[in-house]
Design an enzyme around this catalytic site. Structure first.
Site, PDB file in Angstrom:
ATOM      1  N   ASP A   1     111.731 -76.167 -69.022  1.00 28.88           N
ATOM      2  CA  ASP A   1     112.081 -77.005 -70.164  1.00 28.88           C
ATOM      3  C   ASP A   1     111.671 -78.465 -70.014  1.00 28.88           C
ATOM      4  O   ASP A   1     112.163 -79.327 -70.756  1.00 28.88           O
ATOM      5  CB  ASP A   1     113.594 -76.936 -70.414  1.00 28.88           C
ATOM      6  CG  ASP A   1     114.398 -77.463 -69.235  1.00 28.88           C
ATOM      7  OD1 ASP A   1     113.864 -77.470 -68.112  1.00 28.88           O
ATOM      8  OD2 ASP A   1     115.558 -77.862 -69.437  1.00 28.88           O
ATOM      9  N   GLU A   2     110.764 -78.758 -69.092  1.00 34.72           N
ATOM     10  CA  GLU A   2     110.455 -80.158 -68.805  1.00 34.72           C
ATOM     11  C   GLU A   2     108.998 -80.288 -68.373  1.00 34.72           C
ATOM     12  O   GLU A   2     108.494 -79.472 -67.610  1.00 34.72           O
ATOM     13  CB  GLU A   2     111.382 -80.651 -67.701  1.00 34.72           C
ATOM     14  CG  GLU A   2     111.313 -82.119 -67.390  1.00 34.72           C
ATOM     15  CD  GLU A   2     112.289 -82.510 -66.283  1.00 34.72           C
ATOM     16  OE1 GLU A   2     112.321 -83.710 -65.952  1.00 34.72           O
ATOM     17  OE2 GLU A   2     112.992 -81.632 -65.744  1.00 34.72           O
TER      18      GLU A   2
ATOM     19  N   ASP B   1     111.758 -83.325 -72.417  1.00 35.66           N
ATOM     20  CA  ASP B   1     112.883 -82.608 -71.814  1.00 35.66           C
ATOM     21  C   ASP B   1     113.644 -81.924 -72.939  1.00 35.66           C
ATOM     22  O   ASP B   1     114.213 -82.585 -73.807  1.00 35.66           O
ATOM     23  CB  ASP B   1     113.791 -83.587 -71.056  1.00 35.66           C
ATOM     24  CG  ASP B   1     114.744 -82.867 -70.117  1.00 35.66           C
ATOM     25  OD1 ASP B   1     114.777 -81.623 -70.139  1.00 35.66           O
ATOM     26  OD2 ASP B   1     115.469 -83.550 -69.370  1.00 35.66           O
TER      27      ASP B   1
END
Length: 491
Positions: A105-106, A11
């Site tokens: 973003d993960e 993350d």
């Protein structure tokens, strides 16, 4: 459940805001808020410096401005975020063929499938190497969680924030989960959490002690049984490399309620065009067109129409959305509009009936003298329509609008970004990723030497920095917001 912590969850830390700080040297260590800047704007991401003032994602921007008036408030630049995300996902792909992106973003990674880890020692080494590689390539930091299941890996990455790594050894799950709030578990939202609280269950250990039968009685067979297994630390969901998109949609919230029906229809047409662009970018077509309307009183209506076959034709989507709009009462005002396409496919079915109708309509229109204007021959100029006599001279061009955070290029001074604009002026700071903080200049909003530009790529951290642990900016830096942030906070 695996006997080794070989599922990794990455993350990125305050991703949008961190990318802006990396792209704008004058904002490093300063409070940065990315999101909608209008009266109804919402915070997308706040830097850790801004979070110290109480600013968080999904908060109204107006409230954030009251909490952190000196922060830099910037519009999102998704083209930059997507390019950085692609770099990060490429690094993850080197670790394993099984990478499951959840957002820009993960992502989850199955290290076992890639042969990059088989026990706690090799898993930790892989995670630390990944964090160093991300910093070297992008200059940004990411938090890593490692565990024997997806649920626990995600919990570990949350505990690792910001810019850290947490590994949960298999066999310790119960002790770790016990004191955590029930909202930690996947599938427990505000409503379910409140329902459990009223039943006297606020921690994960409360759920485990209540037993499966009691949870099934409270929440139903499927949800209750799944929640009991997770409370015991059991999660056998695999990492799935391909996640098929189920729908594509776009929506806009307006600063002022729309009352003009023609304007509403124009906005629906514009959203339909954007939706089709996104549809085509993903290589999809779709059968069902969905219209979303949020009215002045916050009531939200959705209407849908299913076509005979999948399409990616903007005219078809636009007309379907327009028909759906006719069934919605907008007289009180509209604050949000959205257009979406569901029932996705990877092919397009031509609408033969529509084509036939169009072919028949053209001769009929020409016979009635309503055919299209003839096109001029190549190399010639089309005759201009007779202009109406101007009353007070030619109409002045519309004033250009510059948004805080927007990339610009000046003919002489080069690339920069907008700090703020208003009263016919725009303030620009001229700097690029990796440079020293740049100088500030102010121009007329219609200055011909200034034009919008595309974001420049980020610069990775120096080699000696890439191997470090990084971390949030020092407190003494975070407390100051500086003049740049003050100017950027005005739009």
């Amino acid at each position: 459940m695996r006997s080794a912590p070989t599922i990794l969850h990455l993350d990125m830390d305050a991703f949008y805001a961190a990318a802006e700080q990396a792209a704008k040297p004058s904002l490093r260590g300063k409070a940065v808020v990315v999101g909608g800047l209008g009266p109804r704007g919402v915070v997308a991401t706040a830097s850790y410096e801004a979070r110290r003032f109480g600013v968080h994602s999904a908060m109204p921007t107006a409230q954030a401005r009251r909490l952190a008036p000196n922060a830099a408030y910037l519009v999102p630049r998704f083209s930059l975020y997507r390019s950085v995300s692609e770099q990060v996902m490429e690094l993850l792909g080197r670790l394993s063929p099984l990478v499951e992106p959840l957002s820009l973003d993960e992502a989850f990674v199955d290290l076992e499938a890639g042969g990059t880890a088989h026990d706690a020692v090799t898993a930790r080494a892989t995670g630390e190497r990944l964090r160093a590689d991300i910093r070297a390539v992008t200059g940004l930091s990411g938090s890593v969680g490692l565990a024997g299941s997806k649920m626990l890996a995600k919990i570990a990455s949350e505990q690792a924030k910001p810019d850290g790594l947490v590994l949960i050894e298999p066999g310790t799950e119960r002790d770790l989960l016990g004191p955590l709030t029930v909202r930690t578990l996947p599938g427990v939202g505000p409503a379910t959490g409140e329902h459990l609280r009223r039943a006297g269950m606020t921690t994960v250990s409360d759920l485990a002690e209540a037993g499966e039968d009691e949870l099934v009685r409270l929440l139903g067979r499927a949800h209750g049984a799944a929640l009991f297994r997770m409370a015991l630390g059991h999660d056998d969901r695999p990492v799935v490399a391909e996640r098929d998109a189920k729908s594509v949609s776009v929506e806009d919230t307006f600063d002022v309620d729309l009352h003009d029906r023609v304007r509403v229809r124009t906005e629906v047409d514009r959203l339909a065009e954007r939706c089709v662009q996104r549809l085509r970018a993903g290589g999809h077509s779709g059968r069902t067109i969905v219209l979303k309307v949020r009215r002045y009183d916050f009531s939200t209506l959705t209407r849908s129409e299913t076509l005979r076959g999948p399409t990616d034709d903007p005219a078809v989507v636009r007309e379907a959305a327009g028909r759906l709009l006719e069934s919605v009462d907008t007289t009180g005002g509209v604050r949000l509009l959205g257009v979406g396409v569901t029932g996705l496919a990877d092919y397009t079915q031509e609408d033969l009936f529509a084509q036939a109708a169009a072919a028949l309509a053209e001769p009929a229109a020409e016979a009635a003298g309503e055919g299209p204007e003839p096109r001029p021959a190549a190399g010639t100029q089309a005759p201009a329509a007779e202009p109406a006599a101007p009353e007070d001279g030619p109409e002045p061009p519309a004033e250009r609008h510059w948004s805080a955070g927007q990339d610009v290029l000046h003919a002489e001074l080069g690339p920069g970004w907008v700090q703020g604009s208003g009263v016919g002026r725009v303030t620009v700071r001229f700097e690029v990723p990796g440079s020293a903080p740049g100088r500030v200049r102010t121009f007329r909003v219609d200055d011909e030497a200034l034009r919008p530009a595309e974001p420049l790529p980020l610069v990775g951290a120096p080699a000696e920095e890439a191997g470090g642990t990084g971390g949030a900016a020092p407190a003494e830096e975070a407390r100051g917001t500086g003049g740049a942030a003050l100017a950027a906070g005005r739009d």
